[in-house]
Design an enzyme around this catalytic site. Sequence first.
Site, mmCIF file in Angstrom:
data_model
loop_
_atom_site.group_PDB
_atom_site.id
_atom_site.type_symbol
_atom_site.label_atom_id
_atom_site.label_comp_id
_atom_site.label_asym_id
_atom_site.label_seq_id
_atom_site.Cartn_x
_atom_site.Cartn_y
_atom_site.Cartn_z
ATOM 1 N N SER A 53 0.695 -1.054 0.095
ATOM 2 C CA SER A 53 0.023 -0.158 0.244
ATOM 3 C C SER A 53 0.759 1.115 -0.282
ATOM 4 O O SER A 53 2.718 0.912 -0.331
ATOM 5 C CB SER A 53 -1.320 -0.854 1.371
ATOM 6 O OG SER A 53 0.247 -0.032 2.898
ATOM 7 N N CYS A 54 0.150 2.301 -0.340
ATOM 8 C CA CYS A 54 1.288 3.484 -0.284
ATOM 9 C C CYS A 54 1.893 4.509 0.486
ATOM 10 O O CYS A 54 1.578 3.303 2.486
ATOM 11 C CB CYS A 54 -0.262 4.570 -0.092
ATOM 12 S SG CYS A 54 0.706 6.534 -1.293
ATOM 13 N N PRO A 55 2.988 3.624 0.730
ATOM 14 C CA PRO A 55 3.798 4.667 0.214
ATOM 15 C C PRO A 55 4.369 3.219 -0.694
ATOM 16 O O PRO A 55 5.847 3.800 -1.324
ATOM 17 C CB PRO A 55 4.374 5.981 0.374
ATOM 18 C CG PRO A 55 4.877 5.453 1.693
ATOM 19 C CD PRO A 55 3.433 4.909 2.034
#
Length: 78
Positions: free
Chosen positions: A14-16
């Site tokens: 997931s981000c980042p």
Amino acid sequence: MSTTIITVDAKGQSCPGPLVTLAKAIKDAPDGATFELLATDPGSRSDVASWAELTGNVLESAETLPDGSFRYLIARAV
């Protein structure tokens, strides 16, 4: 002249995560190298384009694959 494409598989991150993984791979690559980033995070659609612009790298293409994941081709800045 053929281009070597270096695959960076960031699926499941997931981000980042996808950008961090890509940035690490690009750091040690030669100028002009091309990277294939594979990601499942929907946020990567806007994040990758913004990151490429900010860092001077070139987002050559972006596509959604049949399995719903995303594939980006990024050329490292010269």
